[in-house]
Design a protein around this motif. Structure first.
Motif, PDB file in Angstrom:
ATOM      1  N   SER A  75      -0.370  -3.467  -5.061  1.00  0.00           N
ATOM      2  CA  SER A  75      -1.227  -2.428  -5.638  1.00  0.00           C
ATOM      3  C   SER A  75      -2.703  -2.820  -5.644  1.00  0.00           C
ATOM      4  CB  SER A  75      -0.768  -2.131  -7.071  1.00  0.00           C
ATOM      5  OG  SER A  75      -0.828  -3.308  -7.871  1.00  0.00           O
ATOM      6  N   ALA A  90       6.177  13.064   1.483  1.00  0.00           N
ATOM      7  CA  ALA A  90       4.942  12.582   0.839  1.00  0.00           C
ATOM      8  C   ALA A  90       5.124  11.153   0.344  1.00  0.00           C
ATOM      9  CB  ALA A  90       4.566  13.505  -0.320  1.00  0.00           C
ATOM     10  N   ALA A  91       6.310  10.871  -0.232  1.00  0.00           N
ATOM     11  CA  ALA A  91       6.601   9.513  -0.712  1.00  0.00           C
ATOM     12  C   ALA A  91       6.669   8.545   0.461  1.00  0.00           C
ATOM     13  CB  ALA A  91       7.916   9.512  -1.490  1.00  0.00           C
ATOM     14  N   GLN A 128       5.006   8.851   3.307  1.00  0.00           N
ATOM     15  CA  GLN A 128       3.629   8.650   3.760  1.00  0.00           C
ATOM     16  C   GLN A 128       2.902   7.649   2.870  1.00  0.00           C
ATOM     17  OE1 GLN A 128       1.879  10.243   6.420  1.00  0.00           O
ATOM     18  NE2 GLN A 128       0.200   8.861   5.918  1.00  0.00           N
ATOM     19  N   GLU A 129       3.108   7.775   1.566  1.00  0.00           N
ATOM     20  CA  GLU A 129       2.436   6.883   0.623  1.00  0.00           C
ATOM     21  C   GLU A 129       2.971   5.460   0.725  1.00  0.00           C
ATOM     22  OE1 GLU A 129       1.713   6.405  -4.214  1.00  0.00           O
ATOM     23  OE2 GLU A 129       2.778   8.151  -3.413  1.00  0.00           O
ATOM     24  N   LYS A 130       4.287   5.332   0.931  1.00  0.00           N
ATOM     25  CA  LYS A 130       4.922   4.008   0.979  1.00  0.00           C
ATOM     26  C   LYS A 130       4.546   3.235   2.230  1.00  0.00           C
ATOM     27  CE  LYS A 130       8.050   0.950  -0.421  1.00  0.00           C
ATOM     28  NZ  LYS A 130       7.916   0.178  -1.691  1.00  0.00           N
ATOM     29  N   GLY A 185       2.248   4.385   4.818  1.00  0.00           N
ATOM     30  CA  GLY A 185       0.954   4.654   5.429  1.00  0.00           C
ATOM     31  C   GLY A 185       1.051   5.427   6.727  1.00  0.00           C
TER      32      GLY A 185
END
Length: 574
Positions: free
Chosen positions: A192, A487-488, A490-492, A494
């Motif tokens: 993070s 979406a998850a 894509q976020e996880k 990249g």
């Protein structure tokens, strides 16, 4: 110097204690038997650059597993050629050559790891080391059968017991060496806190003003690391798994032990028998399918019995060798996700250790048991019981994914341990089976040629388990990806799901990481990756069961003819 190693110079007197020979045999087999702990090297070899986790430039598991297969292939080939040479020069010379090959194989393999040249690992550990395995394996067999004609099964059990126990000693040694030489890569901080980007499927981060590849260590990677590490982001290429240094250390140590053991070999004079023992009568021998005649090496290849026993050994080995090659990985994948508090890195390493224990004990137990119940009945036990046990493994894997209870782990553990006793027992019993069928005169050479079955199994076993597993992995990843929120995803990672194949190829997307973002209630497919393989192995054992049923005594036309004038024997002209 080498002429002094030949068997005519190591003939023992009648007062020689035959019990001095087994320790030398066991010592050599303990060294070469460390090949069964190959799965200990799988995790570090597939993380040589990433160290804490696999990076895009690291070797894949399917590439590394085949090193073990190549070693087994060359074991069989070396045994096939070396078996006849053994009858000519004796066990001491063969043992010394085996030491050079096995020790040298580790050194060359270590150079391959250090320079990241996979072909050198194949050449060193696989080809040259495999030759050392084959020569070291056959060197004591015919010798001990001649020293112990009264207990052939026990003799071959002693000769080959060390091979099964090699991993028992090698596992903690390899783990200790890998930990000692391990270097943690540069740590950038928690995931993070680091600005990560994805380029060409790779995870990248800025270090010192330039973008470098990084890997992300999660809870699973922290648990599997040989030394304490933190979850987070690490720079690729800045650490060391310790694999190369471990190879160098083991190569030198194995060479020294094997040379000392080889110089302890002695052979009995022609016609020697243990004091107070008389061979069984012809009637008693025929009931146990034991011959008093001998079959020449070349003539043995003309008999159906040789090929039936070849099938018996090949399929028994195929069923077990693929599992042994990925034992640690399989235990972690089936139970590591469902019972993570129980099945951690230490538990998996202990599992490999216990495989060696049961493999070794099975060699002595089943081979000795065959002296009482017969070789054919012993193999009946292997195949009938083995089929039931292989079929129980998918059941346990399926149940633990539904209900993560330790009961299923115990069931899996017990089933595989019994399987490995019979796997080892098959190796230890086959030389006595051959001596019963073909006689003792050329059993070393015949046994060497039969070990080509092991070479074949060394390809079939890992091929089946890796290909079937990979097909399951690919299918499972696509299935999981279809269930996760785009979406998850894509976020996880990249990148979008449309780039799934590229992300999988770069090892960025795995089943474990997809499960982190999968909808609640999604069943982790990892535990079922080996189900198809187990069904295939059970089918092979069924074929071997039929082959064993068809084995019968050798026809007299294949027996060697005794020359009355000189007392020597010549091959039959049949």
């Amino acid at each position: 110097m080498f002429d002094k190693l030949k068997k005519e110079h190591i003939v023992a007197g009648d007062d020689f204690n035959r019990w001095k020979v087994p320790p030398a045999s066991i010592a050599i087999h303990l060294c070469i038997g460390s090949v069964y702990a190959w799965s200990i090297f799988n995790p570090p070899l597939i993380k040589e650059f990433g160290v804490v986790s696999a990076s895009s430039g690291d070797w894949g598991l399917q590439s590394v597993v085949w090193i073990f297969s190549v070693a087994i292939v060359f074991l069989g080939l070396a045994a096939a050629f070396g078996g006849k040479w053994l009858e000519e020069v004796g066990p001491r010379m063969v043992g010394v050559v085996a030491a050079f090959c096995w020790g040298g194989g580790f050194i060359i393999g270590g150079l391959g790891i250090m320079t990241h040249q996979l072909w050198l690992v194949y050449l060193g550990y696989g080809a040259l080391g495999g030759c050392g395995l084959g020569l070291g394996y056959v060197s004591p067999v015919s010798t001990l059968i001649r020293w112990f004609p009264d207990r052939r099964g026990m003799a071959t059990g002693m000769a080959i017991m060390g091979f099964g126990g090699g991993a028992m000693i090698a596992t903690p040694i390899k783990e200790s060496l890998l930990s000692a030489f391990y270097k943690v890569p540069e740590y950038l901080g928690p995931e993070s806190a680091v600005n990560l980007v994805t380029e060409g499927g790779k995870r990248m981060a800025e270090v010192g003003g330039q973008m470098v590849e990084v890997v992300v260590a999660g809870a699973a990677q922290v648990a599997s690391a040989p030394v304490p590490i933190e979850e987070g982001v690490y720079v690729v290429g800045t650490g060391n798994t310790g694999a190369a240094a471990t190879f160098f250390t083991l190569g030198v140590a194995y060479f020294i032990v094997m040379v000392i053991a080889a110089f302890s070999y002695r052979v009995p004079r022609e016609g020697w028998l243990p004091a107070g023992w008389t061979p069984p009568t012809a009637d008693a021998a025929s009931k146990r399918m034991i011959t008093h005649a001998n079959v020449h090496i070349d003539q043995a290849l003309k008999t159906p019995q040789f090929y039936l026993l070849w099938i018996v050994l090949c399929f028994n080995v195929t069923a077990g060798i693929g599992v042994i090659g990925v034992a640690k990985t399989m235990m972690t994948e089936i139970f590591g996700t469902t019972l993570p508090l129980v099945v951690n890195s230490a538990f998996a390493a202990t599992y490999v250790f216990m495989i060696s224990v049961f493999n070794m004990c099975g060699r002595f137990f089943w081979a000795s048991m065959s002296d009482y119940i017969g070789r054919k009945n012993t193999y009946y036990c292997f195949f009938i019981l083995g089929i039931a046990l292989y079929l129980s493994i998918p059941f346990a894997a399926e149940q633990v994914s539904i209900n993560p209870a330790v009961t299923w782990l115990v069931m899996f553990y017990a089933a595989t341990m019994i399987i490995f006793t019979m796997y080892g027992g098959g190796f230890a019993t086959i030389p006595a089976y051959l001596a019963d069928i073909f006689g003792t005169k050329y059993v070393g050479g015949i046994h060497g040629r039969l070990l080509t079955a092991w070479s074949t199994a060394g390809v079939l076993g890992p091929l089946a388990i890796t290909q079937l597993r990979q097909a399951s992995v690919t299918s499972s990843i696509k299935d999981l990806a279809s269930k996760v929120d785009p979406a998850a995803f894509q976020e996880k990672f990249g990148a979008g799901i449309a780039q799934l194949d590229q992300l999988v190829a770069a090892k960025t997307v795995t089943i474990g990481r997809l499960m982190e973002i999968a909808p609640a209630g999604t069943v982790d497919p990892t535990s079922s990756l080996y189900n198809t393989t187990m069904y295939a192995m059970a089918a092979l054992l069924a074929i071997a069961l039929v082959a064993n049923k068809l084995v019968s005594p050798i026809h007299e036309k294949h027996h060697m003819e005794t020359q009355q004038a000189g007392g020597s024997e010549a091959p039959s002209k049949a």
